[in-house]
Design a protein around this motif. Structure first.
Motif, PDB file in Angstrom:
ATOM      1  N   LEU A  39      36.452  55.332  46.243  1.00 52.16           N
ATOM      2  CA  LEU A  39      37.477  54.247  46.382  1.00 52.16           C
ATOM      3  C   LEU A  39      36.896  52.970  45.504  1.00 52.16           C
ATOM      4  O   LEU A  39      35.696  52.573  45.615  1.00 52.16           O
ATOM      5  N   THR A  40      37.560  52.913  44.570  1.00 51.17           N
ATOM      6  CA  THR A  40      37.176  51.430  43.845  1.00 51.17           C
ATOM      7  C   THR A  40      37.915  50.329  44.269  1.00 51.17           C
ATOM      8  O   THR A  40      38.991  50.305  44.237  1.00 51.17           O
ATOM      9  N   ILE A  41      36.988  49.159  44.516  1.00 52.24           N
ATOM     10  CA  ILE A  41      37.449  48.063  44.946  1.00 52.24           C
ATOM     11  C   ILE A  41      37.179  46.809  44.125  1.00 52.24           C
ATOM     12  O   ILE A  41      35.922  46.670  43.901  1.00 52.24           O
ATOM     13  N   ALA A  42      38.058  46.109  43.753  1.00 53.12           N
ATOM     14  CA  ALA A  42      38.062  44.813  42.845  1.00 53.12           C
ATOM     15  C   ALA A  42      37.551  43.637  43.620  1.00 53.12           C
ATOM     16  O   ALA A  42      38.770  43.526  44.539  1.00 53.12           O
ATOM     17  N   MET A  43      36.656  43.047  43.339  1.00 49.96           N
ATOM     18  CA  MET A  43      36.592  41.677  44.381  1.00 49.96           C
ATOM     19  C   MET A  43      36.200  40.422  43.581  1.00 49.96           C
ATOM     20  O   MET A  43      35.506  40.547  42.486  1.00 49.96           O
TER      21      MET A  43
ATOM     22  N   MET B  45      41.595  35.671  38.822  1.00 51.40           N
ATOM     23  CA  MET B  45      43.031  36.192  38.315  1.00 51.40           C
ATOM     24  C   MET B  45      42.929  37.572  37.959  1.00 51.40           C
ATOM     25  O   MET B  45      44.048  38.088  37.522  1.00 51.40           O
ATOM     26  N   ASP B  46      41.868  38.126  37.620  1.00 50.60           N
ATOM     27  CA  ASP B  46      41.848  39.517  37.046  1.00 50.60           C
ATOM     28  C   ASP B  46      41.908  40.532  38.109  1.00 50.60           C
ATOM     29  O   ASP B  46      42.356  41.709  37.775  1.00 50.60           O
ATOM     30  N   VAL B  47      41.625  40.491  39.303  1.00 54.66           N
ATOM     31  CA  VAL B  47      41.717  41.285  40.404  1.00 54.66           C
ATOM     32  C   VAL B  47      42.998  42.010  40.242  1.00 54.66           C
ATOM     33  O   VAL B  47      43.051  43.134  40.414  1.00 54.66           O
ATOM     34  N   PRO B  48      44.129  41.379  40.762  1.00 53.35           N
ATOM     35  CA  PRO B  48      45.178  42.063  40.701  1.00 53.35           C
ATOM     36  C   PRO B  48      45.654  43.006  39.302  1.00 53.35           C
ATOM     37  O   PRO B  48      46.396  44.053  39.319  1.00 53.35           O
ATOM     38  N   THR B  49      45.204  42.501  38.308  1.00 52.34           N
ATOM     39  CA  THR B  49      45.440  43.153  37.007  1.00 52.34           C
ATOM     40  C   THR B  49      44.633  44.694  37.035  1.00 52.34           C
ATOM     41  O   THR B  49      45.370  45.650  36.625  1.00 52.34           O
ATOM     42  N   TYR B  50      43.422  44.476  37.669  1.00 49.70           N
ATOM     43  CA  TYR B  50      42.627  45.739  37.596  1.00 49.70           C
ATOM     44  C   TYR B  50      43.320  46.735  38.520  1.00 49.70           C
ATOM     45  O   TYR B  50      43.358  48.051  38.210  1.00 49.70           O
ATOM     46  N   VAL B  51      43.847  46.068  39.598  1.00 51.59           N
ATOM     47  CA  VAL B  51      44.570  47.132  40.475  1.00 51.59           C
ATOM     48  C   VAL B  51      45.956  47.445  40.171  1.00 51.59           C
ATOM     49  O   VAL B  51      46.100  48.944  40.385  1.00 51.59           O
ATOM     50  N   GLU B  52      46.712  46.634  39.638  1.00 50.37           N
ATOM     51  CA  GLU B  52      48.113  47.091  38.941  1.00 50.37           C
ATOM     52  C   GLU B  52      47.746  48.253  37.891  1.00 50.37           C
ATOM     53  O   GLU B  52      48.520  49.353  37.795  1.00 50.37           O
ATOM     54  N   HIS B  53      46.480  48.171  36.795  1.00 49.16           N
ATOM     55  CA  HIS B  53      46.549  49.200  35.944  1.00 49.16           C
ATOM     56  C   HIS B  53      45.701  50.486  36.670  1.00 49.16           C
ATOM     57  O   HIS B  53      45.396  51.463  35.712  1.00 49.16           O
ATOM     58  N   GLY B  54      45.365  50.448  37.779  1.00 48.18           N
ATOM     59  CA  GLY B  54      44.567  51.640  38.507  1.00 48.18           C
ATOM     60  C   GLY B  54      43.201  51.665  38.177  1.00 48.18           C
ATOM     61  O   GLY B  54      42.557  52.765  38.612  1.00 48.18           O
TER      62      GLY B  54
ATOM     63  N   LYS C 199      46.086  34.779  48.189  1.00 52.00           N
ATOM     64  CA  LYS C 199      47.449  34.542  48.096  1.00 52.00           C
ATOM     65  C   LYS C 199      48.071  33.883  46.778  1.00 52.00           C
ATOM     66  O   LYS C 199      49.052  34.101  46.168  1.00 52.00           O
ATOM     67  N   ASP C 200      47.157  32.714  46.409  1.00 54.94           N
ATOM     68  CA  ASP C 200      47.578  31.865  45.177  1.00 54.94           C
ATOM     69  C   ASP C 200      47.706  32.778  44.080  1.00 54.94           C
ATOM     70  O   ASP C 200      48.514  32.652  43.054  1.00 54.94           O
ATOM     71  N   VAL C 201      46.640  33.487  43.885  1.00 56.71           N
ATOM     72  CA  VAL C 201      46.738  34.510  42.750  1.00 56.71           C
ATOM     73  C   VAL C 201      47.797  35.448  42.659  1.00 56.71           C
ATOM     74  O   VAL C 201      48.327  35.811  41.597  1.00 56.71           O
TER      75      VAL C 201
END
Length: 212
Positions: A4-8, A55-64, A73-75
């Motif tokens: 599992l890869t986790i972005a933090m 700000m990049d964490v959700p981008t990494y997750v969205e793109h897999g 939650k702000d991000v």
């Protein structure tokens, strides 16, 4: 078994999330907390961590490229990425607020707002029925009203000390913020069992610690 890869995000969220993961029984190496690496492998737990800008964490997750992420939650409100929120981790408590110089009113003609969160700020003032000009800044938001760039700012407030130190006051509280565990929808389907196990283990940590 696929890792599992986790972005933090680096900084406070990272530090508090590492404590939670350890409390949940994940065996992270001693040097994990102080690592300057951007990618950290933890083969004994079959985990890989990507350290990123918040700000990049959700981008990494969205793109897999990351299966999971930990993001404020702000991000999440600002980025509006196609990810699932699995768990409120109840860490890194703060809130978004409107602030400015004391005893001042906003310009009635095209008031200006400085912020790192243009989408959140636009939505908030639109809901208030106010038409404003949003000026996006990436740092030193507090200086904007001091130098006359804007009437107000929208920014994260933790203790309020930064506002006080810069002679600003809080006018309105927009939304409370905590950090969330997020997941890529495809990863959640493919690796549901392992991901749910992490959710359950972290959930147990949350249930036994005092909520601020």
């Amino acid at each position: 078994m696929k890792e599992l890869t986790i972005a933090m995000p680096k900084g406070r969220i990272f530090e508090e999330a590492v404590v939670m993961l350890k409390q949940a029984g994940y065996k992270l190496p001693p040097e994990f907390d102080d690592s300057r690496k951007l990618i950290i492998e933890v083969p004994e737990e079959n985990l890989r961590f990507i350290l990123a800008k918040p700000m990049d964490v959700p981008t990494y997750v969205e793109h897999g490229v990351a299966d999971l992420g930990i993001a404020g939650k702000d991000v999440m409100l600002e980025e509006e990425r196609d990810v699932y929120e699995l768990l409120d981790l109840h860490i890194s408590h703060c809130y978004l607020a409107v602030a400015g110089l004391p005893n001042t009113t906003m310009n009635e003609v095209a008031p200006r707002i400085a912020t790192k969160y243009p989408n959140v700020a636009s939505s908030y003032f639109r809901e208030q029925g106010e038409q404003v000009e949003i000026i996006k800044l990436n740092g030193s938001i507090e200086i904007a009203p001091i130098i006359g760039l804007t009437d107000r700012i929208v920014d994260i407030v933790s203790t309020g000390q930064t506002l006080k130190d810069n002679g600003l006051v809080e006018y309105e509280r927009i939304v409370d913020i905590t950090s969330r565990l997020i997941v890529n929808p495809v990863s959640y389907r493919i690796q549901h069992e392992r991901i749910q196990e992490m959710v359950d283990r972290l959930g147990q940590v949350i249930s036994v610690k005092p909520v601020k």
